[in-house]
Design a protein around this motif. Structure first.
Motif, PDB file in Angstrom:
ATOM      1  N   SER A  19       0.834  -1.195   0.000  1.00  0.00           N
ATOM      2  CA  SER A  19       0.000   0.000   0.000  1.00  0.00           C
ATOM      3  C   SER A  19       0.871   1.249   0.000  1.00  0.00           C
ATOM      4  O   SER A  19       1.676   1.447   0.902  1.00  0.00           O
ATOM      5  N   THR A  20       0.714   2.070  -1.011  1.00  0.00           N
ATOM      6  CA  THR A  20       1.422   3.340  -1.076  1.00  0.00           C
ATOM      7  C   THR A  20       0.439   4.428  -1.470  1.00  0.00           C
ATOM      8  O   THR A  20      -0.584   4.172  -2.088  1.00  0.00           O
ATOM      9  N   GLN A  21       0.776   5.624  -1.102  1.00  0.00           N
ATOM     10  CA  GLN A  21      -0.008   6.782  -1.505  1.00  0.00           C
ATOM     11  C   GLN A  21       0.428   7.148  -2.926  1.00  0.00           C
ATOM     12  O   GLN A  21       1.613   7.187  -3.223  1.00  0.00           O
ATOM     13  N   ASP A  22      -0.539   7.402  -3.803  1.00  0.00           N
ATOM     14  CA  ASP A  22      -0.234   7.780  -5.183  1.00  0.00           C
ATOM     15  C   ASP A  22      -0.307   9.290  -5.347  1.00  0.00           C
ATOM     16  O   ASP A  22      -1.238   9.936  -4.836  1.00  0.00           O
ATOM     17  N   TYR A  23       0.676   9.842  -6.048  1.00  0.00           N
ATOM     18  CA  TYR A  23       0.732  11.271  -6.344  1.00  0.00           C
ATOM     19  C   TYR A  23       0.890  11.425  -7.853  1.00  0.00           C
ATOM     20  O   TYR A  23       1.973  11.217  -8.394  1.00  0.00           O
ATOM     21  N   HIS A  24      -0.196  11.757  -8.528  1.00  0.00           N
ATOM     22  CA  HIS A  24      -0.158  11.981  -9.969  1.00  0.00           C
ATOM     23  C   HIS A  24       0.330  13.404 -10.217  1.00  0.00           C
ATOM     24  O   HIS A  24      -0.231  14.358  -9.652  1.00  0.00           O
ATOM     25  N   VAL A  25       1.344  13.566 -11.058  1.00  0.00           N
ATOM     26  CA  VAL A  25       1.851  14.909 -11.326  1.00  0.00           C
ATOM     27  C   VAL A  25       0.775  15.785 -11.964  1.00  0.00           C
ATOM     28  O   VAL A  25       0.792  17.005 -11.804  1.00  0.00           O
TER      29      VAL A  25
END
Length: 101
Positions: A19-25
């Protein structure tokens, strides 16, 4: 041979399920048209991932992100699905001080 493939499958499944946090540019203001400078958005997404103790910074597929240099820190995964293009704008690049040897 089957045992090796099975272990590889388990490893891939395990990595995919972390589980990771996603950061879309794109969520940080990147346009991804290959013309607009996306450096600020890329650095913002990387900073957000760093400040939350890690995550996945995603360059979405079908986009071309024009950016200057950026630093990747510990616990940050760079997930490049699109294209990253180096900026030709000199102000996007850092000055590197000469080190006397």
């Amino acid at each position: 041979m089957c045992l090796v493939l099975f272990k590889l499958f388990i490893l891939i499944y395990f990595f995919d399920s972390i589980s990771t946090q996603d950061y879309h540019v794109l969520d940080f203001g990147a346009v991804g048209d290959g013309v607009t400078n996306d450096t600020k958005a890329v650095r913002g997404a990387l900073a957000a991932a760093y400040n939350s103790n890690g995550g996945r910074v995603i360059f979405d597929s079908g986009y071309k992100f024009l950016t200057g240099p950026f630093n990747i820190t510990s616990n940050v995964i760079l997930d490049v699905r699109g294209t990253i293009v180096a900026s030709s704008n000199r102000t996007d690049y850092f000055s590197i001080l000469e080190v006397p040897w």
